[in-house]
Write an enzyme that holds these catalytic residues in place. Structure first.
Site, mmCIF file in Angstrom:
data_model
loop_
_atom_site.group_PDB
_atom_site.id
_atom_site.type_symbol
_atom_site.label_atom_id
_atom_site.label_comp_id
_atom_site.label_asym_id
_atom_site.label_seq_id
_atom_site.Cartn_x
_atom_site.Cartn_y
_atom_site.Cartn_z
ATOM 1 N N ASP A 190 84.246 -5.717 -30.476
ATOM 2 C CA ASP A 190 82.935 -5.070 -30.472
ATOM 3 C C ASP A 190 82.100 -5.495 -31.684
ATOM 4 O OD1 ASP A 190 80.867 -3.317 -30.123
ATOM 5 O OD2 ASP A 190 82.083 -1.503 -30.159
ATOM 6 N N GLY A 240 75.286 -7.163 -24.365
ATOM 7 C CA GLY A 240 74.486 -8.042 -23.517
ATOM 8 C C GLY A 240 73.486 -8.888 -24.278
ATOM 9 N N ASP A 261 75.541 1.023 -24.472
ATOM 10 C CA ASP A 261 76.543 2.009 -24.034
ATOM 11 C C ASP A 261 76.059 2.904 -22.898
ATOM 12 O OD1 ASP A 261 77.640 0.921 -26.280
ATOM 13 O OD2 ASP A 261 78.176 2.825 -27.200
HETATM 14 C C1 GLA Z 1 80.249 0.702 -29.341
HETATM 15 C C2 GLA Z 1 80.749 0.298 -27.956
HETATM 16 C C3 GLA Z 1 81.393 1.498 -27.286
HETATM 17 C C4 GLA Z 1 82.529 2.027 -28.142
HETATM 18 C C5 GLA Z 1 82.010 2.349 -29.535
HETATM 19 C C6 GLA Z 1 83.130 2.696 -30.487
HETATM 20 O O1 GLA Z 1 79.198 1.608 -29.266
HETATM 21 O O2 GLA Z 1 79.707 -0.211 -27.186
HETATM 22 O O3 GLA Z 1 81.866 1.145 -25.998
HETATM 23 O O4 GLA Z 1 83.548 1.072 -28.207
HETATM 24 O O5 GLA Z 1 81.305 1.250 -30.105
HETATM 25 O O6 GLA Z 1 82.671 2.895 -31.783
#
Ligand code: GLA
Length: 435
Positions: A190, A240, A261
């Site tokens: 991430d 994305g 998200d």
């Molecule tokens: C980001 C990701 C989420 C999750 C959080 C965790 O926002 O997009 O899916 O993994 O981090 O902190």
């Protein structure tokens, strides 16, 4: 509320939209038509794959770890949507137990994935250790494996994760080796903390450089995973940005998030799900578009709306990662998550992502036996549901067809020309049509 607005921040898309369902629809129509995913990245960043220098440019999947890994969209569970930063080893074991006892494993859900906040500190050798909520990662992994399931974990290419925990920056090979030692089968990687390294908060960011740093970071971890010798599904999460679907497979991604998200509301789910049209050509066995995890069973939507998420994600050949508390599922939640006929659409071996057909409410996905899955959606939640007519010639059929309703689990018999139905508010009718 009449105005619609798309606010775009670099490397983090934030969508603001009206809350009324009718205006959501208007918003969706313009959102989809404008192909938002193609317009928000600075054009200078679209000048080709900088990483072609580093990776083979032979095409999607050319850098994949193996042709079997994620040959259909990965299915499983992830801790974030329900447990977020409070997740513990006990919760994850309970999820694994429930995955088996509920029948989810047998329905195809395989990965049990711990998201952010498992990390503790690094020792003097730089090795990462879990925090006190996860006393023994290897033991947890063994437990999950003993149930016939697979184990997934989370990290960031940056020094810190989104929740501020330890990332893998400058420890990529070491972490990949640690994960392999623990028996990890899936890594969600991430972006978050890397954005500082990329310089995007500088007064005058160098976007080209930022993009190159990001792509190199994803490739670096891919290579580290390869070197670890353990096959791990590689899940790219950077919301994305920079049209990741165009290069995600080249840096080894088996799936890549296409949006910011999701949250447990119809508005969030519909904005994400219905905006995926146009991305279908980037998906296929081993490399999938990921419109984020399922919210089914978390309580913010009604069962018709959750059926919409399940159906749309299946039509999209999206990864199916449940995000609810599996140890407390009611029968409706189970019936949605474990509708085997809908899962079969998602998991069809042809691996073709479906798309929107003409009117926004009709989506179609070709299947390996020559039939087609069709979903007719009524996402009007504040109005009387309207009938929708499917013209069979629009999905390539002439003459008599067999139609099966995948939510009613009922054969509708032989039909000709067209089929008219009124899906419930915010809901869906999903069919399998063949000759
Ligand atoms: C980001 C990701 C989420 C999750 C959080 C965790 O926002 O997009 O899916 O993994 O981090 O902190």
């Amino acid at each position: 509320m009449s105005s619609t607005k798309r606010r775009v921040r670099w490397f983090r898309i934030e969508i603001t939209a009206p809350t009324s369902a009718k205006s959501i629809i208007r918003h969706l129509e313009s959102y989809v038509e404008s192909s938002m995913f193609r317009i928000y990245a600075p054009s200078s960043l679209k000048a080709g794959l900088a990483l072609c220098l580093l990776a083979s440019c032979a095409g999607p999947g050319s850098y994949a770890q193996s042709s079997e890994l994620a040959s259909t969209p990965p299915m499983g569970w992830n801790s974030w949507n329900h447990f977020a930063g409070k997740v513990t080893d006990v919760d994850v074991r309970a999820a694994a137990d429930a995955m088996v006892s509920s029948g989810m494993r047998d329905a195809g859900y395989l990965y049990v994935n711990v998201d952010d906040t498992w990390q503790g500190t690094r020792d003097e050798k730089g090795e990462i250790h879990p925090n006190s909520r996860f006393p023994d990662m290897k033991a947890l992994s063994d437990y999950i494996h003993s149930k016939g399931l697979k184990f997934g974990i989370y990290s960031s290419p940056g020094p810190k994760t989104c929740a501020g925990f330890e990332g893998s920056y400058q420890h990529e090979e070491q972490d990949a080796k640690t994960y392999a030692g623990w028996g990890v089968d899936f890594l969600k990687y991430d972006l978050c903390g890397l954005r500082t390294v990329m310089g995007i908060y500088d007064p005058q960011p160098d976007w080209k450089k930022a993009s190159a740093i990001m792509r190199e970071a994803y490739l670096k971890m891919h290579k580290a995973l390869l070197k670890s010798g353990r096959p791990m599904v590689y899940s790219i999460c950077q919301y994305g940005s920079d049209s990741v679907w165009e290069w995600g497979a080249e840096v080894g991604g088996n799936l890549w998030r296409t949006t910011d998200d999701i949250s447990d509301s119809f508005r969030s789910m519909a904005l994400i799900g219905f905006s995926q049209a146009g991305l279908e050509r980037y998906a296929g066995p081993g490399h999938w578009n990921d419109p984020d995890m399922l919210e089914i069973g978390n309580g913010g939507m009604n069962s018709d709306e959750y059926r919409t998420q399940m159906s749309l994600w299946a039509i999209l050949a999206a990864p199916l990662l449940a995000g609810n508390d599996l140890s407390r599922m009611d029968d409706i939640t189970k019936s949605i998550l474990m509708n085997k006929e809908v899962i079969a659409v998602d998991q069809d071996k042809l691996g073709t992502q479906g798309t929107r057909l003409g009117p926004l409410q009709v989506w179609v996905k070709p299947l390996s036996d020559g039939s087609k899955a069709v979903a007719l959606f009524n996402f009007v939640t504040d109005d009387v549901p309207q009938p929708i007519t499917l013209r069979l010639k629009d999905i390539g059929f002439d003459g008599l067809v067999n139609v099966r309703d995948l939510w009613a689990h009922k054969d509708l018999g032989l039909l000709r020309d067209s089929y008219t139905v009124t899906p419930p508010k915010g809901g869906v009718v999903m069919l399998r049509v063949g000759q």
